[in-house]
Enzyme design. Structure first.
Site, PDB file in Angstrom:
ATOM      1  N   GLY A   1       1.027  -1.163  -0.063  1.00 21.26           N
ATOM      2  CA  GLY A   1       0.026  -0.056   0.061  1.00 21.26           C
ATOM      3  C   GLY A   1       0.914   1.380  -0.085  1.00 21.26           C
TER       4      GLY A   1
ATOM      5  CD  GLU B   1       5.070   9.936 -11.013  1.00 19.35           C
ATOM      6  OE1 GLU B   1       4.645   8.823 -11.010  1.00 19.35           O
ATOM      7  OE2 GLU B   1       5.882  10.335 -10.261  1.00 19.35           O
TER       8      GLU B   1
ATOM      9  CG  HIS C   1       0.363   7.880 -13.462  1.00 15.56           C
ATOM     10  ND1 HIS C   1       0.751   6.581 -12.953  1.00 15.56           N
ATOM     11  CD2 HIS C   1       1.562   8.962 -12.930  1.00 15.56           C
ATOM     12  CE1 HIS C   1       1.753   6.824 -12.300  1.00 15.56           C
ATOM     13  NE2 HIS C   1       2.373   7.954 -12.235  1.00 15.56           N
TER      14      HIS C   1
ATOM     15  CB  CYS D   1       0.129   0.275 -15.263  1.00 15.14           C
ATOM     16  SG  CYS D   1      -0.703   1.594 -14.826  1.00 15.14           S
TER      17      CYS D   1
END
Length: 451
Positions: free
Chosen positions: A23, A177, A252, A372
């Protein structure tokens, strides 16, 4: 590079052996909600590999990127955990700061959409492909990655047609990112494209910012990458994320929008000024821009985040110009509203003619879907032919990687297992073997010098 046939190659990140649910990613709803649960690294790696192999079987250009070494002992030593051997370092970290040990064990490098931003040869001033590893400074556990990411990228993309840049400075002003916030539009992959850079923070105090979760990509970072890569300003669009979307868990842009070739697929709440974004894209692209905008009344923002609808892969079918393929996580099929929307989309003629579903449950529990797990790289036939790394998927590599995973991965991993010294040695043994299998040389710290 002109005149060469080009393809969009999907480089998927292999899931690492320390895949666990700690987490760690604040702002990532799925990651936070599964924190502390027991994971299955083996199942995670096999699920990711099957996704990559399925696309290769369909005729897509598909390749693999390796995971990083975890636990990362140099990081723990840098944080003041010491001892006469690595076992003592792990024990100290586990006893005194388990949250830091968890960060040093994170397998987050699997989500290679964040590994770098890549501009293909057709878009750059010097006609070379430019690569900039993301600094990932917004999250500590990910900020460990850029150094080894750079080594891996230099090993895989070693041809003289690639230009490698260092990560941007790791201050908050240049938080980067990677490709999760960059989408390229074009008529053909070898023709000049238009880059859409999406940011969450423009560093202007008067601008309304997210109230609950942090904005991870800055405008300044995107502008710096554009300068490094020599992109034509008239073919670059900057768009600001909707702060409400960020607060809903859209950490994102690829959680709320995606695109490929001439098609933009997005939720109506993705951007601050959607009409302006579409207008600018159309003007820069020159050819007709196709847009599929999903209304909130059809799929709510919360449903989009929960199902990861927009973290699907949007793919141009090989030798088929009739429409695009959407490779969606199985969670989209399990959500009745999202599934009904996708069924209607398939027959609507809007541009996505086929939807297929993939089970990536282990990755999804940590907040990473199909998009991702992949880094898109436009490559021409020469660049592919000159790649010396054994990373392009075929039946042989698929079987080798399956066997490698089954030999070296644990079936289950609990947070308490992270202090196990055997896990470190298991990881290093596997990665040493993998680097030889993929022919990428000594990219890991433990291979390069004594720790």
């Amino acid at each position: 590079m002109s005149g060469s046939i080009a393809w969009e190659v999907n480089f998927d990140g292999l899931v690492g052996q320390t895949h666990n649910y700690a987490g760690l990613s604040f702002g990532n709803v799925a990651s936070a909600s599964h924190g502390g649960q027991v994971s299955s690294p083996r199942r995670a790696a096999l699920q990711g590999l099957e996704k990559a192999w399925s696309l290769a079987r369909m005729g897509f250009k598909q390749a693999i990127l390796p995971p990083q070494e975890r636990p990362h002992i140099p990081t723990l030593r840098q944080l003041g955990f010491c001892g006469s051997n690595e076992e003592e370092v792990l024990s100290q970290a586990g006893q005194k700061a388990p949250h830091l040990l968890a960060a040093a064990c994170s397998a987050s490098s699997m989500w290679v959409a964040n590994a770098a931003t890549i501009s293909p040869f057709a878009d750059t001033a010097d006609g070379n492909t430019h690569l900039t590893p993301a600094n990932l400074c917004s999250m500590f556990h990910r900020s460990i990655e850029p150094c080894v990411t750079g080594r891996v990228l230099r090993a895989v993309f070693a041809d003289s047609s690639f230009r490698h840049h260092p990560p941007l400075p790791a201050g908050a002003h240049f938080a980067d990112e990677g490709a999760a916030n960059h989408t390229r539009f074009c008529s053909d992959y070898d023709s000049a494209g238009v880059s859409l850079f999406v940011y969450g923070d423009d560093q202007v105090p008067a601008t309304r910012r997210p109230q609950q979760f942090p904005a991870r990509q800055t405008l300044a970072a995107s502008e710096a990458i554009v300068r490094h890569h020599g992109l034509e300003p008239s073919r670059v669009i900057y768009a600001r994320q909707n702060p409400e979307a960020i607060d809903a868990g859209v950490f994102h842009n690829d959680v709320i929008a995606t695109g490929n070739r001439q098609l933009l697929f997005h939720h109506e709440q993705a951007f601050v000024d959607t009409a302006k974004v579409k207008e600018q894209l159309q003007e820069a692209l020159k050819v007709e821009l196709q847009v599929i905008e999903v209304a909130a009344k059809a799929v709510s923002l919360e449903q989009a985040v929960r199902s990861y609808l927009f973290n699907s892969q949007l793919l141009s079918l090989p030798d088929d110009d009739s429409g695009a393929l959407l490779l969606a996580p199985i969670e989209c099929k399990k959500d009745n509203t999202v599934h009904r929307y996708l069924q209607e989309l398939e027959v609507s003629g809007a541009g996505i003619n086929s939807v297929q579903y993939v089970d990536l449950g282990q990755s999804m529990n940590n907040g990473g879907g199909p998009a991702c797990l992949r880094l898109r790289v436009v490559m021409n036939d020469s660049q592919i032919r000159n790649c010396q790394a054994h990373v392009f998927m075929d039946d042989c590599l698929n079987q080798e990687l399956q066997a490698w995973i089954n030999r070296h991965y644990r079936d289950s991993l609990a947070p308490s297992d992270l202090t196990d010294p055997a896990l470190l040695m298991e990881c290093r043994t596997a990665l040493d073997e993998l680097s030889q299998l993929l022919n990428i040389g000594s990219v890991y710290d433990f291979q390069r010098e004594p720790l």
